[in-house]
Design a protein around this motif. Sequence first.
Motif, PDB file in Angstrom:
ATOM      1  N   UNK A  26      29.819  48.596  30.695  1.00 54.74           N
ATOM      2  CA  UNK A  26      30.635  48.494  31.902  1.00 54.74           C
ATOM      3  C   UNK A  26      31.274  49.826  32.281  1.00 54.74           C
ATOM      4  N   UNK A  27      31.455  50.032  33.565  1.00 54.76           N
ATOM      5  CA  UNK A  27      32.180  51.197  34.076  1.00 54.76           C
ATOM      6  C   UNK A  27      33.526  50.670  34.548  1.00 54.76           C
ATOM      7  N   UNK A  28      34.593  51.155  33.920  1.00 50.66           N
ATOM      8  CA  UNK A  28      35.933  50.642  34.209  1.00 50.66           C
ATOM      9  C   UNK A  28      36.932  51.787  34.287  1.00 50.66           C
ATOM     10  N   UNK A  29      38.106  51.482  34.807  1.00 45.04           N
ATOM     11  CA  UNK A  29      39.259  52.373  34.715  1.00 45.04           C
ATOM     12  C   UNK A  29      40.497  51.503  34.700  1.00 45.04           C
ATOM     13  N   UNK A  30      41.620  52.067  34.332  1.00 40.64           N
ATOM     14  CA  UNK A  30      42.881  51.345  34.301  1.00 40.64           C
ATOM     15  C   UNK A  30      43.657  51.633  35.573  1.00 40.64           C
ATOM     16  N   UNK A  31      43.994  50.583  36.300  1.00 42.61           N
ATOM     17  CA  UNK A  31      44.744  50.719  37.550  1.00 42.61           C
ATOM     18  C   UNK A  31      46.164  51.185  37.259  1.00 42.61           C
ATOM     19  N   UNK A  32      46.713  51.990  38.175  1.00 42.62           N
ATOM     20  CA  UNK A  32      48.135  52.302  38.051  1.00 42.62           C
ATOM     21  C   UNK A  32      48.930  51.076  38.477  1.00 42.62           C
ATOM     22  N   UNK A  33      50.229  51.123  38.315  1.00 45.17           N
ATOM     23  CA  UNK A  33      51.082  49.954  38.559  1.00 45.17           C
ATOM     24  C   UNK A  33      50.953  49.421  39.989  1.00 45.17           C
ATOM     25  N   UNK A  34      50.951  50.304  40.962  1.00 46.31           N
ATOM     26  CA  UNK A  34      50.872  49.886  42.372  1.00 46.31           C
ATOM     27  C   UNK A  34      49.523  49.222  42.679  1.00 46.31           C
ATOM     28  N   UNK A  35      48.451  49.845  42.204  1.00 45.25           N
ATOM     29  CA  UNK A  35      47.128  49.264  42.421  1.00 45.25           C
ATOM     30  C   UNK A  35      47.000  47.931  41.681  1.00 45.25           C
ATOM     31  N   UNK A  36      47.532  47.880  40.466  1.00 46.07           N
ATOM     32  CA  UNK A  36      47.481  46.649  39.679  1.00 46.07           C
ATOM     33  C   UNK A  36      48.129  45.489  40.435  1.00 46.07           C
ATOM     34  N   UNK A  37      49.314  45.728  40.971  1.00 42.11           N
ATOM     35  CA  UNK A  37      50.017  44.672  41.708  1.00 42.11           C
ATOM     36  C   UNK A  37      49.223  44.243  42.930  1.00 42.11           C
ATOM     37  N   UNK A  38      48.669  45.199  43.641  1.00 38.60           N
ATOM     38  CA  UNK A  38      47.864  44.886  44.822  1.00 38.60           C
ATOM     39  C   UNK A  38      46.623  44.085  44.441  1.00 38.60           C
ATOM     40  N   UNK A  39      45.965  44.507  43.379  1.00 42.75           N
ATOM     41  CA  UNK A  39      44.757  43.804  42.941  1.00 42.75           C
ATOM     42  C   UNK A  39      45.079  42.416  42.374  1.00 42.75           C
ATOM     43  N   UNK A  40      46.243  42.262  41.750  1.00 47.13           N
ATOM     44  CA  UNK A  40      46.652  40.929  41.297  1.00 47.13           C
ATOM     45  C   UNK A  40      46.842  39.986  42.482  1.00 47.13           C
ATOM     46  N   UNK A  41      47.442  40.486  43.555  1.00 50.80           N
ATOM     47  CA  UNK A  41      47.616  39.659  44.756  1.00 50.80           C
ATOM     48  C   UNK A  41      46.252  39.261  45.326  1.00 50.80           C
ATOM     49  N   UNK A  42      45.334  40.223  45.368  1.00 55.96           N
ATOM     50  CA  UNK A  42      43.977  39.913  45.825  1.00 55.96           C
ATOM     51  C   UNK A  42      43.332  38.869  44.917  1.00 55.96           C
ATOM     52  N   UNK A  43      43.523  39.047  43.614  1.00 53.83           N
ATOM     53  CA  UNK A  43      42.938  38.129  42.635  1.00 53.83           C
ATOM     54  C   UNK A  43      43.497  36.721  42.807  1.00 53.83           C
ATOM     55  N   UNK A  44      44.776  36.619  43.116  1.00 57.00           N
ATOM     56  CA  UNK A  44      45.370  35.305  43.340  1.00 57.00           C
ATOM     57  C   UNK A  44      44.676  34.602  44.502  1.00 57.00           C
ATOM     58  N   UNK A  45      44.456  35.326  45.595  1.00 51.19           N
ATOM     59  CA  UNK A  45      43.744  34.744  46.733  1.00 51.19           C
ATOM     60  C   UNK A  45      42.340  34.310  46.350  1.00 51.19           C
ATOM     61  N   UNK A  46      41.655  35.149  45.575  1.00 49.70           N
ATOM     62  CA  UNK A  46      40.295  34.834  45.117  1.00 49.70           C
ATOM     63  C   UNK A  46      40.279  33.572  44.260  1.00 49.70           C
ATOM     64  N   UNK A  47      41.216  33.485  43.319  1.00 50.64           N
ATOM     65  CA  UNK A  47      41.252  32.333  42.415  1.00 50.64           C
ATOM     66  C   UNK A  47      41.654  31.056  43.151  1.00 50.64           C
ATOM     67  N   UNK A  48      42.582  31.155  44.099  1.00 53.52           N
ATOM     68  CA  UNK A  48      42.966  29.979  44.889  1.00 53.52           C
ATOM     69  C   UNK A  48      41.771  29.496  45.704  1.00 53.52           C
ATOM     70  N   UNK A  49      41.033  30.426  46.311  1.00 51.50           N
ATOM     71  CA  UNK A  49      39.843  30.048  47.084  1.00 51.50           C
ATOM     72  C   UNK A  49      38.823  29.339  46.193  1.00 51.50           C
TER      73      UNK A  49
END
Length: 108
Positions: A26-49
């Motif tokens: 896998x190709x990965x990186x660790x998100x900074x705090x701001x990106x992490x929070x934004x991506x968590x919000x996106x993930x919540x929408x994805x999981x709810x859908x």
Amino acid sequence: MQTYSRHGKLVRDRIPQIIRKDGAEPVTYTADREEYRSRLRDKLGEEVAEFLEADEESAPEELADVLEVVRALAADLGIDADQLEKTREAKACARGGFADRIVWTGNR
């Protein structure tokens, strides 16, 4: 709030290990705090859908995914699981829950 590239997505912590076990790298990186929070919000929408599209058999697993993201968002905001539950209980005490299946259609 800054928007992030749609390239890549937030995944569970063990996903890279699982990908390696399946023979890929896998190709990965660790998100900074701001990106992490934004991506968590996106993930919540994805999981709810995904939950909304789930049948009765897969709904419990999808709902558990929603809960996992909610807990991660709470932790990111500095709220532990006990605090989150106390907040939920206080709101339920003040306004009720959803057990009575009440549907409001407006006022007269």
